[in-house]
Design a protein around this motif. Structure first.
Motif, mmCIF file in Angstrom:
data_model
loop_
_atom_site.group_PDB
_atom_site.id
_atom_site.type_symbol
_atom_site.label_atom_id
_atom_site.label_comp_id
_atom_site.label_asym_id
_atom_site.label_seq_id
_atom_site.Cartn_x
_atom_site.Cartn_y
_atom_site.Cartn_z
ATOM 1 N N SER A 170 0.839 -1.192 0.000
ATOM 2 C CA SER A 170 0.000 0.000 0.000
ATOM 3 C C SER A 170 0.880 1.251 0.000
ATOM 4 O O SER A 170 2.053 1.182 0.406
ATOM 5 C CB SER A 170 -0.913 -0.016 1.229
ATOM 6 O OG SER A 170 -0.127 -0.138 2.403
ATOM 7 N N PRO A 171 0.367 2.399 -0.444
ATOM 8 C CA PRO A 171 -1.024 2.674 -0.826
ATOM 9 C C PRO A 171 -1.422 1.945 -2.104
ATOM 10 O O PRO A 171 -0.585 1.720 -2.984
ATOM 11 C CB PRO A 171 -1.045 4.194 -1.011
ATOM 12 C CG PRO A 171 0.359 4.558 -1.345
ATOM 13 C CD PRO A 171 1.212 3.613 -0.554
ATOM 14 N N HIS A 212 -9.620 -3.804 -1.564
ATOM 15 C CA HIS A 212 -8.189 -3.987 -1.295
ATOM 16 C C HIS A 212 -7.659 -5.200 -2.060
ATOM 17 O O HIS A 212 -6.591 -5.143 -2.681
ATOM 18 C CB HIS A 212 -7.952 -4.151 0.206
ATOM 19 C CG HIS A 212 -6.505 -4.184 0.592
ATOM 20 N ND1 HIS A 212 -5.715 -5.310 0.435
ATOM 21 C CD2 HIS A 212 -5.701 -3.234 1.115
ATOM 22 C CE1 HIS A 212 -4.495 -5.047 0.857
ATOM 23 N NE2 HIS A 212 -4.453 -3.796 1.263
ATOM 24 N N ASP A 267 -5.745 6.703 -5.171
ATOM 25 C CA ASP A 267 -5.955 5.561 -4.282
ATOM 26 C C ASP A 267 -7.201 4.784 -4.698
ATOM 27 O O ASP A 267 -8.264 5.372 -4.921
ATOM 28 C CB ASP A 267 -6.116 6.026 -2.833
ATOM 29 C CG ASP A 267 -4.805 6.463 -2.198
ATOM 30 O OD1 ASP A 267 -3.760 6.346 -2.870
ATOM 31 O OD2 ASP A 267 -4.839 6.910 -1.039
ATOM 32 N N ARG A 305 -6.326 4.788 2.385
ATOM 33 C CA ARG A 305 -5.033 4.344 2.888
ATOM 34 C C ARG A 305 -4.913 4.531 4.397
ATOM 35 O O ARG A 305 -5.569 5.393 4.997
ATOM 36 C CB ARG A 305 -3.905 5.092 2.200
ATOM 37 C CG ARG A 305 -3.875 6.587 2.502
ATOM 38 C CD ARG A 305 -2.634 7.248 1.956
ATOM 39 N NE ARG A 305 -2.569 7.256 0.500
ATOM 40 C CZ ARG A 305 -1.504 7.663 -0.181
ATOM 41 N NH1 ARG A 305 -0.425 8.107 0.448
ATOM 42 N NH2 ARG A 305 -1.497 7.655 -1.491
ATOM 43 N N GLU A 340 -1.566 4.836 5.488
ATOM 44 C CA GLU A 340 -0.405 5.715 5.489
ATOM 45 C C GLU A 340 -0.834 7.150 5.210
ATOM 46 O O GLU A 340 -1.946 7.405 4.744
ATOM 47 C CB GLU A 340 0.613 5.280 4.427
ATOM 48 C CG GLU A 340 1.120 3.863 4.580
ATOM 49 C CD GLU A 340 0.285 2.851 3.846
ATOM 50 O OE1 GLU A 340 0.684 1.670 3.821
ATOM 51 O OE2 GLU A 340 -0.775 3.218 3.287
#
Length: 632
Positions: A242-243, A275, A579, A583, A585
């Protein structure tokens, strides 16, 4: 010989950053000799070192294979169609098994930086100071020898492209670890995958396009530029970490796709998620880049004499198909540690070779060195023996594919150590599992086989006794002014701060510092200046027009720089628009540099301090990093 020469140069008075003894983390400095004598002797030794460095260890250069190592980030064993995943197609990666070898029982670590340390050195990460994935804990000791150094000394051109995650400043930087060329980022994760801020051999640059594509482009260019000389290139891709960002064409394949869950997996109902779709899309992008690389090797006529290795750094970063194995990234169960591993080398490895023997990241160094004719055993450092074994005989059919004798592979993360034999996995909590018949680790047989459990418990205790003192590692400073480094980056990630200042996200790797609103707050770095020199110092920051005019002060020992933030850097938060999944982060900005001035550095351990002396608006600025550039 090169190591010996380097040590002699250090003894001539260069500040060292080597630990005293195998486990001590205290550092020493020797008195400086007269400058003229030191420089003259150093020049002589450097000349000798260059001669030894370029001397190949094998007479026939044309017989030595080129080497390409591809490391995916957070791609699980099950993220390949080769392993039965019905939700994606990875024909190019799969072709490595068809045209080469498939290692069915290959193990890495539970998270990123330990695996990278073990691949690069052939040694367990627990022996060399890796205790976390950020803020300095990802660094393996400066005294370790890397696979790149071995190949470099054997006359290979070397390069690393992508995610390094083993230290940012020299002597931990990839250019200090044997790689002639580096392009990518040194942190554990990155905040933006489209046209991101990166570095090239220490200097900040702008990336071009989607990051995995960009990294592959650099790899292809490197191969083209070194077709007349054997090369070793390490392509460390940043996905599917990720992201969760991926180009539209790949997302369109999965955005509405119904995901077929792995019925034997934990949380099977949670696998049909955005995801998961994003991760699978990223894996298909990786596969296309592997295809581009393989086609390039073919078109340049060097495919038959190029050894290509593909593996990942840990288990999957989410609940998705993983062959029914227990655990994922961060776990020391099979699902967190088992990695795909495919090796193609047409001159030596027969197509459709299957290796059932257990192996791991620590084996890559001795295996590749043996294929290349590099005598890694005689070059081991006396106090740092390689833990890995060469798998050449299994790969070339000289040993049965399931032959590993009494071998054991060890791993740990967050005090959850485990040991794997050819048949069993034993965990430090007493659990024993027959992996041959129970890959999912569903049935604890420690009660039925107490002798095996006791034997493996003893082996695990013996292994734990070899660990370095991780607690002392946390007091290592960040090196500044290494004599061979032009650029030294000190990011917000490595800083401590006080007062109102806040970190932009709880995961430090790609963060910045914000809420800097007064003159009492302070940002500091614990640095160890390794050699004297004069440096230009830059601050990478963002500041809206309404807040420009604040004055800042940077000090180190007796040196002080003062500057005023006079140029606005207006930048929205980057990344959100790309994205595919919200996320965890933090986001990043388009950071720009301003020159703070010139600073003379003298060797010694000090606190580098940054503070405001005047606040003109609602804030001073948002701070991303300090960059030191050595001047002639």
């Amino acid at each position: 010989m090169q190591r010996m020469i380097f040590k002699m140069i250090q003894l001539l008075g260069q500040p060292t950053y080597e630990p005293v003894g195998a486990t001590s983390r205290r550092f020493f400095r020797l008195p400086l000799l007269h400058l003229t004598m030191r420089l003259a002797l150093s020049a002589a030794f450097v000349l000798l070192a260059s001669l030894f460095r370029t001397a190949p260890l094998r007479a026939d250069e044309n017989d030595r294979p080129n080497v390409v190592v591809i490391l995916a980030d957070d791609q699980g064993w099950g993220d390949l169609s080769l392993h039965g995943n019905p939700n994606l197609s990875t024909p190019h990666i799969d072709s490595l098994a068809r045209d080469g070898a498939h290692l069915e029982n290959f193990y890495v670590c539970a998270v990123c930086s330990p695996t990278r340390a073990e691949f690069l050195t052939g040694r367990y990460h627990t022996r060399m100071g890796v205790y976390s994935t950020s803020a300095g804990g990802e660094r393996f000791d400066a005294g370790e020898q890397t696979i790149a150094e071995l190949f470099q000394r054997a006359g290979y051109a070397t390069a690393a492209y992508g995610k390094w995650h083993s230290g940012m400043q020299w002597p931990y930087h990839p250019n200090a670890r044997g790689f002639d060329d580096f392009y990518g980022f040194c942190s554990g994760h990155w905040g933006n995958y489209f046209d991101p801020m990166l570095e090239h051999n220490g200097q900040i640059v702008q990336g071009q396009g989607f990051l995995p594509d960009d990294l592959t482009n650099h790899t292809l260019d490197f191969i083209s530029d070194h077709s007349g000389k054997p090369f070793f290139v390490y392509l460390a891709l940043n996905t599917p970490h990720s992201p969760m960002q991926v180009p539209q064409e790949y997302w369109d394949r999965f955005s509405d796709k119904e995901i077929v869950p792995d019925p034997a997996a934990e949380n099977a109902k949670k696998q049909d998620t955005p995801h998961t779709r994003a991760a699978l899309a990223m894996c298909e992008n990786i596969d296309d880049n592997v295809g581009r690389l393989l086609n390039h090797l073919q078109s340049t006529g060097i495919a038959d004499n190029t050894l290509v290795v593909y593996f990942s750094d840990n288990g999957p970063n989410g609940s998705r198909f993983n062959g029914g194995m227990r655990g994922r990234k961060g776990a020391t169960f099979e699902g967190g540690l088992r990695s795909p591993c495919l090796i193609r080398y047409p001159r030596r490895i027969a197509p459709e070779t299957t290796v059932k023997s257990i192996g791991g990241a620590i084996d890559v160094l001795p295996t590749l060195c043996e294929f290349a004719g590099i005598d890694w055993e005689s070059q081991q450092l006396p106090d740092r023996p390689v833990d890995g074994l060469s798998l050449v005989r299994q790969l070339t059919g000289q040993l049965p594919s399931g032959s590993s004798g009494e071998r054991m592979l060890f791993s740990t993360w967050h005090q959850r150590p485990t040991v794997r034999t050819q048949r069993y996995r034993y965990h430090d909590n007493g659990g024993l599992f027959d992996i041959v018949n129970d890959r999912g680790e569903n049935n604890d047989i420690s009660g039925a086989e107490p002798a095996t459990a006791n034997q493996l418990a003893e082996k695990l205790r013996d292994w734990k006794s070899t660990w370095a003192d991780a607690e002392n590692q946390q007091f290592r400073p960040f090196p500044l002014g290494h004599p061979e480094a032009t650029w030294t980056q000190l990011p917000a990630r490595d800083a401590e701060f006080s007062g109102t200042i806040q970190r932009s996200n709880r995961y430090p790797n790609c963060t910045y510092l914000r809420n800097w609103i007064d003159t009492d707050s302070e940002i500091t770095w614990d640095v160890d200046v390794l050699s004297p020199g004069r440096y230009e110092v830059q601050l990478y920051y963002a500041c809206p027009q309404a807040d420009i005019g604040s004055s800042v002060e940077l000090s180190l020992g007796t040196e002080t720089l003062n500057a005023t933030i006079s140029r606005p850097v207006e930048s929205p938060l980057l990344g959100a628009a790309d994205d595919r999944v919200a996320r965890q982060e933090g986001y990043v900005r388009n950071w720009q540099p301003m020159t703070l001035g010139m600073m003379e550095l003298t060797p010694g351990r000090e606190k580098l301090r940054l503070k405001a002396t005047e606040v003109a608006g609602s804030q001073v600025a948002e701070m991303r990093l300090i960059m030191f550039r050595r001047l002639p």
